[in-house]
Write an enzyme that holds these catalytic residues in place. Structure first.
Site, PDB file in Angstrom:
ATOM      1  N   HIS A  72      -6.203   1.479  -3.846  1.00  0.00           N
ATOM      2  CA  HIS A  72      -6.456   0.980  -2.494  1.00  0.00           C
ATOM      3  C   HIS A  72      -5.753   1.805  -1.419  1.00  0.00           C
ATOM      4  CE1 HIS A  72      -7.237  -3.008  -4.608  1.00  0.00           C
ATOM      5  NE2 HIS A  72      -8.355  -2.709  -3.992  1.00  0.00           N
ATOM      6  N   GLU A 124      -6.416  -2.322   1.148  1.00  0.00           N
ATOM      7  CA  GLU A 124      -7.111  -1.103   1.597  1.00  0.00           C
ATOM      8  C   GLU A 124      -7.169  -1.052   3.124  1.00  0.00           C
ATOM      9  OE1 GLU A 124     -11.293  -0.565   0.333  1.00  0.00           O
ATOM     10  OE2 GLU A 124     -11.587   0.109   2.398  1.00  0.00           O
ATOM     11  N   SER A 222     -10.175  -9.988  -5.835  1.00  0.00           N
ATOM     12  CA  SER A 222     -10.983  -8.766  -5.778  1.00  0.00           C
ATOM     13  C   SER A 222     -12.118  -8.946  -4.777  1.00  0.00           C
ATOM     14  CB  SER A 222     -11.537  -8.465  -7.173  1.00  0.00           C
ATOM     15  OG  SER A 222     -12.637  -7.593  -7.068  1.00  0.00           O
TER      16      SER A 222
END
Ligand code: SF4
Length: 308
Positions: A72, A124, A222
């Protein structure tokens, strides 16, 4: 019961690459730490721990061991601090995320304010913002556009979290233009969506048309796994998101004949195999008989064709 697998599912190349890089480095260096979870998947993190890769939550926990940057990525300041502290770094940032970071940096240097369409709390996105010298804003949805400062530069660059869907990003850009056209002199849209993700989403969408139940496997944190579940639900198919095989509930299968299975980009092969094996166990006998009558391999999972 017939079980169909999406034609594209599970570990993307970025995650596979990151895990392999860490495994190789840990073997070579005799252990290391990972700054944050390697991927949003418990089983993968546990397996890496057995290979002497320990997750640390922050820079304060950095010790004498080398540090892995996860797929990420991290902000520029984190990279600089590790460099200043002379810490040995194994950078497994996915090249697609690196591209987003470089665009954020470049746009700011060229005088743009940067808007990142994505979850402000996602690792991220936080990393990408951290390459924009405080001149980037994460906007998670269209409604949040109204919270942007009024005094933004009139030149706007727009990026997306890599795991967003094409449709959502397009809608977001359209809404941005509609709401702020009077305050924008130049709009530069950089397509930072990940092909791996969009390909998995397309495969999930296609599979959803062929089944009456979908099971999506992956960590609850996720983002790309959650998006896969959204994509399947948007096709009107009953969809369940599970992290592992033991979460499957027998009653979910009642009245269903074809179950589709897909998995997020951070879901390892063994987790997918375990879910398929459990589905086979749970499949009600009449449905098994129906599947055989249709010429299937008695409940054996098969890849769904993408060329329907
Ligand atoms: S989903 Fe895409 S951007 Fe994210 S790690 Fe995988 S390949 Fe890279």
């Amino acid at each position: 019961m017939e079980i169909l697998l999406a034609s594209d599912l599970g570990f993307c190349f970025g995650v596979r690459r990151a895990v392999e890089m860490m495994e190789e480095a840990s073997e070579r260096l005799g252990g290391m730490t990972s700054l944050g979870s390697t991927v949003h998947n418990r089983q993968v993190v546990e397996r890496l721990k057995e290979q002497r890769i320990d997750v640390i939550a922050s820079l304060e926990e950095v010790d004498e061991r080398p540090v892995a940057i996860t797929a990420h990525g991290v902000s520029e300041s984190v990279m600089q601090e590790l460099e200043q502290r002379d810490v040995s770094v194994v950078d497994t940032t996915c090249p697609i995320v690196t591209r987003s970071q470089q665009w954020a940096k470049r746009l700011v240097e060229e005088g743009f304010a940067v808007i990142v369409f994505g979850d402000p709390n996602h690792k991220e996105v936080r990393g990408v913002l951290g390459w924009a010298k405080g001149k980037a804003f994460a906007v998670p949805n269209i409604g949040a556009l109204d919270a942007l400062p009024d005094d933004l530069p009139t030149r706007i660059g727009v990026l997306s979290q890599t795991t967003e869907t094409e449709a959502h990003f397009a809608e977001f850009v359209r809404a941005l233009l509609e709401r702020r056209m009077d305050r924008i002199s130049e709009l530069r849209v950089i397509n930072t969506l990940c092909n791996a993700t969009t390909s998995q989403q397309a495969a999930a969408q296609e599979l959803a048309h062929q089944v009456d139940l979908m099971v999506v496997i992956g960590g609850r944190e996720s983002a790309n796994t959650r998006h896969l579940a959204e994509v399947a639900r948007e096709e009107g198919v009953e969809t369940h998101h599970v992290e592992s095989a033991d979460e499957l509930r027998p009653e979910w299968l009642d009245g269903h004949e074809r179950v589709g299975v897909t998995a997020g980009a951070s879901t390892p092969d063994d987790a997918i195999e375990a879910v398929v094996a459990r589905l086979r166990e749970l499949a009600p006998a009449p449905a098994q008989a129906q599947a055989s009558a249709n010429g299937s391999k008695g409940g054996e999972a098969s890849r769904a064709s993408r060329n329907r």
